[in-house]
Scaffold this active site. Structure first.
Site, PDB file in Angstrom:
ATOM      1  N   GLY A  30     -26.623  17.727  45.744  1.00 59.76           N
ATOM      2  CA  GLY A  30     -25.237  16.842  45.884  1.00 59.76           C
ATOM      3  C   GLY A  30     -24.172  17.671  46.201  1.00 59.76           C
ATOM      4  N   SER A  59     -22.176  12.724  43.787  1.00 58.98           N
ATOM      5  CA  SER A  59     -21.037  12.851  44.450  1.00 58.98           C
ATOM      6  C   SER A  59     -20.896  11.794  45.430  1.00 58.98           C
ATOM      7  CB  SER A  59     -21.426  14.303  44.890  1.00 58.98           C
ATOM      8  OG  SER A  59     -21.748  15.229  44.400  1.00 58.98           O
ATOM      9  N   GLY A  64     -12.717   7.886  43.824  1.00 64.15           N
ATOM     10  CA  GLY A  64     -11.305   8.106  43.540  1.00 64.15           C
ATOM     11  C   GLY A  64     -10.842   9.365  44.682  1.00 64.15           C
ATOM     12  N   GLU A 130      -3.796   9.030  39.578  1.00 62.87           N
ATOM     13  CA  GLU A 130      -4.736   8.694  38.902  1.00 62.87           C
ATOM     14  C   GLU A 130      -4.442   8.817  37.359  1.00 62.87           C
ATOM     15  OE1 GLU A 130      -8.772   9.845  39.832  1.00 62.87           O
ATOM     16  OE2 GLU A 130      -8.839   8.378  41.607  1.00 62.87           O
ATOM     17  N   HIS A 249     -16.535   6.008  31.663  1.00 56.17           N
ATOM     18  CA  HIS A 249     -15.914   5.213  32.522  1.00 56.17           C
ATOM     19  C   HIS A 249     -15.447   3.810  32.004  1.00 56.17           C
ATOM     20  CE1 HIS A 249     -13.469   4.070  35.963  1.00 56.17           C
ATOM     21  NE2 HIS A 249     -13.688   5.459  36.704  1.00 56.17           N
ATOM     22  N   ARG A 295      -8.889   8.617  29.922  1.00 52.63           N
ATOM     23  CA  ARG A 295      -9.995   7.911  29.952  1.00 52.63           C
ATOM     24  C   ARG A 295     -10.840   7.500  28.559  1.00 52.63           C
ATOM     25  NH1 ARG A 295     -13.683   9.870  35.340  1.00 52.63           N
ATOM     26  NH2 ARG A 295     -12.262   8.477  36.832  1.00 52.63           N
ATOM     27  N   HIS A 353     -20.538   8.095  32.459  1.00 50.87           N
ATOM     28  CA  HIS A 353     -19.999   8.340  33.823  1.00 50.87           C
ATOM     29  C   HIS A 353     -20.059   9.884  34.284  1.00 50.87           C
ATOM     30  CE1 HIS A 353     -17.833   7.709  37.492  1.00 50.87           C
ATOM     31  NE2 HIS A 353     -16.706   8.741  37.128  1.00 50.87           N
ATOM     32  N   ARG A 388     -12.666  14.942  30.735  1.00 48.02           N
ATOM     33  CA  ARG A 388     -12.265  15.369  32.268  1.00 48.02           C
ATOM     34  C   ARG A 388     -11.127  14.572  32.664  1.00 48.02           C
ATOM     35  NH1 ARG A 388     -13.925  13.358  37.109  1.00 48.02           N
ATOM     36  NH2 ARG A 388     -15.133  11.801  36.245  1.00 48.02           N
ATOM     37  N   LEU A 394     -15.083  16.655  41.542  1.00 53.07           N
ATOM     38  CA  LEU A 394     -15.486  17.013  42.559  1.00 53.07           C
ATOM     39  C   LEU A 394     -14.827  18.477  42.950  1.00 53.07           C
ATOM     40  CD1 LEU A 394     -15.220  13.924  44.894  1.00 53.07           C
ATOM     41  CD2 LEU A 394     -17.242  14.832  43.612  1.00 53.07           C
TER      42      LEU A 394
END
Length: 538
Positions: A30, A59, A64, A130, A249, A295, A353, A388, A394
C-alpha cells in the site's frame, strides 16, 4: 512466532532468483510500503504483497485525500491543534506536530512521483475541507479519486526503480526472530491449499501490512485488511498500543456489498446532509458542527438512525447534477446498486474503516523489537489518539514511511549472508478457507465490539474469539482471531467512552484514563488464564 526450521527458503522456488538475505524487507504494497521503498532507493528493498501491486490496499480506496497545511492562512500548528482536538485527549502532541510540520515536504515528494493533485487555474493546489478541520487543507485528485491516483503514480515509480524487488501473491503469516531481534518473515502463496511456507530473511523488516477492517462484518476495507501483520508482531512479542480505537466511517453505502462502498466525507464538506427516512436531519441537536462533527459522534448518530427507519446521505441540493463529474467513484457505486444520487438520497450505515491502534512505534517507526519497524495503519504512532482526524491517515503513512527510510538508511548494509537451508518438515496451516469460522468471527466483532459496546457483550466476544484462535485450522484464521482477540481485550479493559471507543455501560470519559493503552499477546492470554507454556507457544 514461527520457528525458522518450519519453512523452505526462496532458493527452493525456481521462479524466484535469490542468493541470500535481503537488505530491507517491506511487508505490504500500500501507500506506506511503497513510499518507504521509494524513499530507501537506491538501497535494495523487497516488497511483499498479497495482491497485485496497487490493488488490495486500503490506500487505493481512499477518496478524500491527504490533509496538509499548504493553503494561505493555514499552518502546521493549526493542523496539529485540530488533530489533537479530534483525538479526544490521548494524541501524542509531539508526534502530531512532527507529522503536520513535515506534511508539505511529503506532498512535494508525491508531486515528484507524478501524483496529479487537483489545481486551480493559477496552478495552485485545490483544497477542500472535511469534518473537524478548521481550514480547507485536503489535497485531492478529481474529487474522490485521491487514493487510486496516488497509488497509480507510486506503482509506476516503483516499477521504474531497479533497487525495488516486488514479490506479488504472497501473504506474510509470521515474523522470524532470535530473541527480541526480528530477522525475517514467513510467507506463503496466496490461495495455496497446502502450506509451503517460505522464509525471507532481512536485516531490516518494515511492517506496512494495513489495517483490521475485514475483522468486522461491515467494513469499507479490502479483504486483505485482516490484521495479519498485527498478529504476527504480537506473537513475536511486540508491544501494541491503542487497539480498542477502531474508527467506524459513518457513511458506508448500505447496499449489501462486502466490502461496502464508501460515500466520501468530502460530500458533507460540499454540503450534503444526513437525514432519516422522514427527511429530518440526523445531526440536529447532536453536535454544533452538525454533519461535519467528529467521525465518532456522526457514526453513533447514524448507527442509531440506521437501527430505526434508516439513515441516508442527501446530496441532491448541494451536489445534484454535478455528482457524476464531481464524485465519480461514489456515483458509480451508487448507480451499480440502483441508487441515483442526483435525484435520491443514498442509504448509509457505519462501517469499520480505520484502526487507530497497532504496533507501538516511536517517531522513527521503530517498534519494541530490534530489527522491526512499522508504518501506516499497522502502526500506532500516537498521531491519531482515540479518533483519527479525516485525511490524516495517508499523511501519517508518508511522513513516517519517510522517517523509517531515513532511519534505516543510517544503518550500514552488511555483507550478503548465505541462504537458509530448506526443511522438508510440514507444518499445520495452509490457506484453505474456513468460511463458517470467519463469518462467526466477523459477526462477533460487529455485534459485540462495534460502534456501541458494553462489558457483557465484549466478554462474550472474548470467549468466542479465543476459542476460534485456539481451534484455528489455518494460519489465516489464526491471525484474524489473534488480532480480533487483542482488540476485544483492549476494548474491555478501557472502562470509559473516549473517541471511537463508546461503551453504553461507561458513557463518559474518565480523567484518570486520559492516556494511551498498551498490551502484549502474553498480557492478553494471561488475563484469559492461559498457562505459561501455551502463551510461549502462541
Amino acid at each position: 512466532m514461527t520457528d525458522s526450521s518450519d519453512s523452505i527458503s526462496l532458493d527452493d522456488l525456481a521462479p524466484l532468483a535469490w542468493n541470500g538475505a535481503d537488505d530491507v524487507v517491506i511487508v505490504g504494497g500500500g501507500l506506506a510500503g511503497l513510499f518507504t521503498a521509494l524513499k530507501l532507493a537506491p538501497r535494495p528493498v523487497t516488497v511483499i504483497t498479497a495482491a497485485p501491486l496497487g490493488t488490495g490496499a486500503s490506500s487505493a480506496w481512499a477518496q478524500g485525500g491527504i490533509a496538509a497545511a499548504v493553503g494561505l492562512g493555514d499552518s502546521p500548528e493549526q493542523h496539529a491543534a485540530d488533530t489533537v482536538a479530534a483525538g479526544a485527549g490521548i494524541v501524542d502532541e509531539a508526534i502530531a506536530n512532527l507529522m503536520t510540520r513535515e506534511a508539505s515536504a511529503r506532498i512535494e515528494d508525491l508531486l515528484r512521483y507524478g501524483v496529479p493533485f487537483d489545481r486551480d487555474l493559477e496552478g495552485k493546489l485545490m483544497l477542500s475541507r472535511e469534518a473537524a478541520h478548521s481550514e480547507r487543507r485536503i489535497v485531492r485528485v478529481n474529487g474522490d479519486l485521491a487514493g487510486k491516483a496516488i497509488m497509480g503514480a507510486l506503482v509506476q515509480a516503483v516499477r521504474r526503480t531497479p533497487s525495488i524487488r516486488v514479490l506479488e501473491g504472497f501473504v506474510v503469516e509470521d515474523l522470524i526472530s532470535e530473541g527480541r531481534f526480528v530477522t525475517g518473515v514467513i510467507a506463503r502463496t496466496v490461495g495455496a491449499r497446502h502450506d509451503q511456507p517460505i522464509r525471507i530473511s532481512g536485516r531490516a523488516v518494515v511492517l506496512a501490512s494495513g489495517g483490521v477492517g475485514h475483522l468486522f462484518a461491515v467494513t469499507t476495507n479490502p479483504v486483505e485488511a485482516r490484521g495479519a501483520g498485527l498478529a504476527a508482531a504480537a506473537r513475536a512479542g511486540a508491544t501494541l498500543a491503542d487497539l480498542e480505537f477502531v474508527q467506524f466511517h459513518p457513511t458506508a453505502i448500505a447496499v449489501g456489498r462486502d466490502p461496502a462502498p464508501l460515500a466520501t466525507e468530502a460530500l458533507r464538506g460540499e454540503g450534503a446532509i444526513l437525514v432519516g427516512r422522514d427527511g429530518r436531519r440526523i445531526m440536529d441537536g447532536v453536535h454544533p458542527d452538525l454533519d461535519l462533527a467528529p467521525r465518532d459522534i456522526v457514526a453513533r448518530a447514524v448507527y442509531e438512525a440506521s437501527r430505526g427507519d434508516g439513515a441516508f446521505l442527501d446530496a441532491r441540493a448541494s451536489v445534484g447534477a454535478r455528482f457524476p463529474a464531481r464524485f465519480p467513484t461514489v456515483y458509480a457505486a451508487c448507480m451499480a446498486a440502483g441508487v441515483d444520487p442526483v435525484v435520491e438520497p443514498i442509504p448509509i450505515a457505519p462501517a469499520a474503516h480505520y484502526h487507530m491502534g497497532g504496533v507501538l512505534t516511536d517517531a522513527n517507526g521503530r517498534t519494541s523489537l530490534d530489527g522491526l519497524w512499522a508504518c501506516g495503519e499497522t502502526a500506532s504512532t500516537g498521531a491519531h489518539g482515540a479518533n483519527r482526524l479525516a485525511s490524516n491517515s495517508l499523511l501519517e503513512a508518508i511522513v513516517f514511511g519517510a522517517r523509517i527510510a531515513e532511519d534505516i538508511s543510517g544503518l550500514a548494509p552488511a555483507a550478503p549472508m548465505a541462504a537458509p537451508a530448506a526443511s522438508g518438515r510440514p507444518i499445520r496451516g495452509g490457506a484453505a478457507p474456513d468460511d463458517g469460522a470467519t463469518a462467526t468471527l466477523r459477526r462477533a466483532m460487529t455485534d459485540m465490539v462495534g460502534v456501541v459496546r458494553d462489558g457483557a457483550r465484549m466478554a462474550r466476544a472474548v470467549e468466542t474469539l479465543d476459542r476460534l484462535r485456539r481451534n484455528a485450522a489455518n494460519a489465516d484464521l489464526r491471525n484474524m482471531a489473534t488480532a480480533a482477540l487483542l482488540i476485544a481485550v483492549s476494548a474491555e479493559r478501557r472502562k470509559e467512552s473516549r473517541g471511537a471507543h463508546f461503551r453504553s455501560d461507561f458513557e463518559a470519559p474518565r480523567e484518570e484514563l486520559a492516556h494511551r493503552s498498551t498490551i502484549t499477546l502474553d498480557d492478553a492470554l494471561g488475563e484469559l488464564g492461559a498457562p505459561a507454556d501455551e502463551r510461549a507457544a502462541s
